[in-house]
Design an enzyme around this catalytic site. Structure first.
Site, mmCIF file in Angstrom:
data_model
loop_
_atom_site.group_PDB
_atom_site.id
_atom_site.type_symbol
_atom_site.label_atom_id
_atom_site.label_comp_id
_atom_site.label_asym_id
_atom_site.label_seq_id
_atom_site.Cartn_x
_atom_site.Cartn_y
_atom_site.Cartn_z
ATOM 1 C CD GLU A 61 15.517 11.303 6.752
ATOM 2 O OE1 GLU A 61 15.575 12.501 6.439
ATOM 3 O OE2 GLU A 61 16.511 10.574 6.800
ATOM 4 C CB CYS A 217 32.554 17.361 1.781
ATOM 5 S SG CYS A 217 32.663 18.255 0.211
ATOM 6 C CB CYS A 224 40.496 18.792 1.154
ATOM 7 S SG CYS A 224 39.223 19.952 0.596
ATOM 8 C CB CYS A 227 38.061 13.934 1.549
ATOM 9 S SG CYS A 227 36.723 13.384 0.469
ATOM 10 C CB CYS A 233 37.707 15.763 -5.022
ATOM 11 S SG CYS A 233 36.898 17.355 -4.758
#
Length: 476
Positions: A61, A217, A224, A227, A233
């Site tokens: 991370e 996205c 889209c 998705c 959305c």
């Protein structure tokens, strides 16, 4: 997002993750669990020692902050091979950490990672904090996002995460058009992330949300149609309404009365500013709003390659260590001094000469400083131009060791040292300048006006004039 959609998103991610692990696909998502599964499939999840599992997630991370996965992979592998545990990292020197981190950028990350490892070993009995709140409170360099990622992925704490990918997903899901970097919007996004996270599998759900932003996205060309939560959305709904409104205007129909629940109506702090009209060409990428980028400040620095021949005849360079705090803390560099704006080249030489004289304790003629060119390097907030000079020295010099540590290194030793990418570019520029001065490269063009040799012969690689090219060859 409904419970059904939450589960669908989670299951979609798990299927994708399983497929990737089976075939060792490389993914673009900057999330630790995904990264660990690429390096050591299943190991990050099945590692029985929770401290080692959390440490692996933590390292990945930190490395992935502002850095692409493709760049991080090699550094991560080398890091984990050298320091596989917190205890091993705590025993390392800062010099070793800087040497391994060199080239990865944002060098304070490595330093704070080691500081935190030492704190865990010396003050926390080698036990990593188990909650996001404790991780952020107790470990240097661990912010809200990193704490949430470690806690959810390694310890199963039901806490959300908010990174760039998650911000984009949530802003489009909820049609948030206000500046996503503002404190009010960030707080609202964190509240949404914490409310959405799946309580039974928080780590997988957080990675699913980040994966959704990284692979579906996306910032400029969102997919889209693929998705899994498109029915929820609001940005997509807004696009459909704007298209319907445009069609009605073309047909000469009166626009409908705005719905008070529509985004953009009223004084909602999350809605797009009224002064910014809807751009129909952008579609859902109207969200999130693009925050204005702060221009980096412009700086100039004079840097000098002090050179000598070593005992075995190899060319050596003098490098000095930067202060332990600030930009590029603890890294090594060629002797350098900041320049005031607007100085002419001769004035720059004088500033550098004065700096070297004070440091070396002996006179330096400004004319002996040989200009080698300029090197531009852009840090996150600084547009830095290095004005590069070289100064050959005969024998050794007496250095003011109280000013900063220094040492002579060969080119090979220089590249293995903890030096920044900028300094590597400075050395490369000097080598290129020397190559150009040593003679024209093979295949270079003939200078305008130069005449070919007797009999029309030319050197190999010399470009012929059109007349010479068409002239009949001389008989043997």
């Amino acid at each position: 997002m409904s419970g059904h959609s939450r589960k669908y998103l989670l299951y979609s991610y798990i299927a994708f993750k399983t497929h990737r692990e089976q075939f060792y696909f490389t993914c673009r998502s900057p999330c630790a669990g995904v990264l660990c599964s690429i390096f050591f499939p299943f190991q990050a999840v099945t590692e029985p020692d929770v401290n080692r599992r959390a440490y692996a997630v933590w390292v990945s991370e930190i490395m992935l902050q502002q850095t692409q996965v493709a760049t991080v992979i090699e550094y991560y592998n080398r890091w984990m091979q050298k320091w596989p545990t917190l205890q091993a990292l705590a025993e390392a020197s800062l010099e070793e950490v800087n040497e391994l981190w060199a080239g990865l950028g944002y060098y304070s990350r490595g330093k704070r990672l080691q500081e935190a490892a030492r704190k865990v070993v010396s003050e926390l009995a080698g036990q990593m904090p188990r909650t996001a709140e404790e991780l952020q409170k107790l470990l240097p360099g661990v912010g809200r996002y990193t704490a949430g990622a470690i806690a959810s992925i390694s310890y199963g704490q039901a806490t959300g995460v908010v990174d760039g990918n998650v911000i984009r997903v949530l802003c489009r899901l909820r049609c948030i058009g206000a500046d996503p970097s503002s404190p009010a919007v960030i707080d609202r996004l964190w509240a949404m992330a914490n409310a959405l996270v799946d309580r039974s599998r928080p780590g997988d759900f957080n990675q699913a949300l980040m994966e959704l932003g990284a692979t579906v996205c996306m910032p400029k060309v969102p997919l889209c149609g693929e998705c899994p939560v498109k029915q929820h959305c609001r940005a997509r709904l807004r696009v459909e309404k704007e298209l319907a409104l445009a069609s009605q205007k073309l047909l000469g129909k009166l626009p409908p009365v705005p719905d008070v629940e529509d985004c953009g109506v009223g004084d909602c702090p999350l809605c797009p500013p009224a002064a910014e009209p809807w751009d129909s060409s952008l579609g859902v990428t109207n969200f999130p709003r693009k925050a204005a980028k702060k221009q980096p400040r412009v700086e100039q620095t004079a840097t000098c390659l002090l050179e000598r021949r070593g005992r075995r005849g190899a060319l050596e360079y003098l490098i000095v260590q930067r202060p332990s705090s600030g930009l590029l803390a603890g890294l090594w560099e060629f002797p350098s001094v900041p320049l005031a704006p607007g100085l002419q080249q001769e004035q720059q030489r004088e500033v550098l000469r004065d700096h070297l004289q004070a440091w070396m304790g002996q006179p330096v003629a400004a004319g002996s400083l040989r200009f080698m060119g300029e090197v531009v390097h852009v840090f996150s907030h600084i547009h830095q131009t290095y004005v590069v000079y070289s100064l050959p020295l005969d024998g050794d010099v007496t250095l003011d060791l109280a000013s900063s540590p220094s040492r002579w290194v060969t080119e090979e030793e220089f590249r293995a040292s903890a030096v920044s990418t900028a300094m590597k570019k400075v050395l490369k520029a000097c080598e290129r300048q020397r190559g150009e001065e040593s003679g024209p490269a093979k295949g270079s063009k003939r200078k305008r006006g130069a005449k070919p040799g007797a009999g029309g012969s030319t050197r190999p690689g010399t470009q012929l004039s059109l007349r010479a090219f068409l002239r009949a060859p001389n008989p043997p």
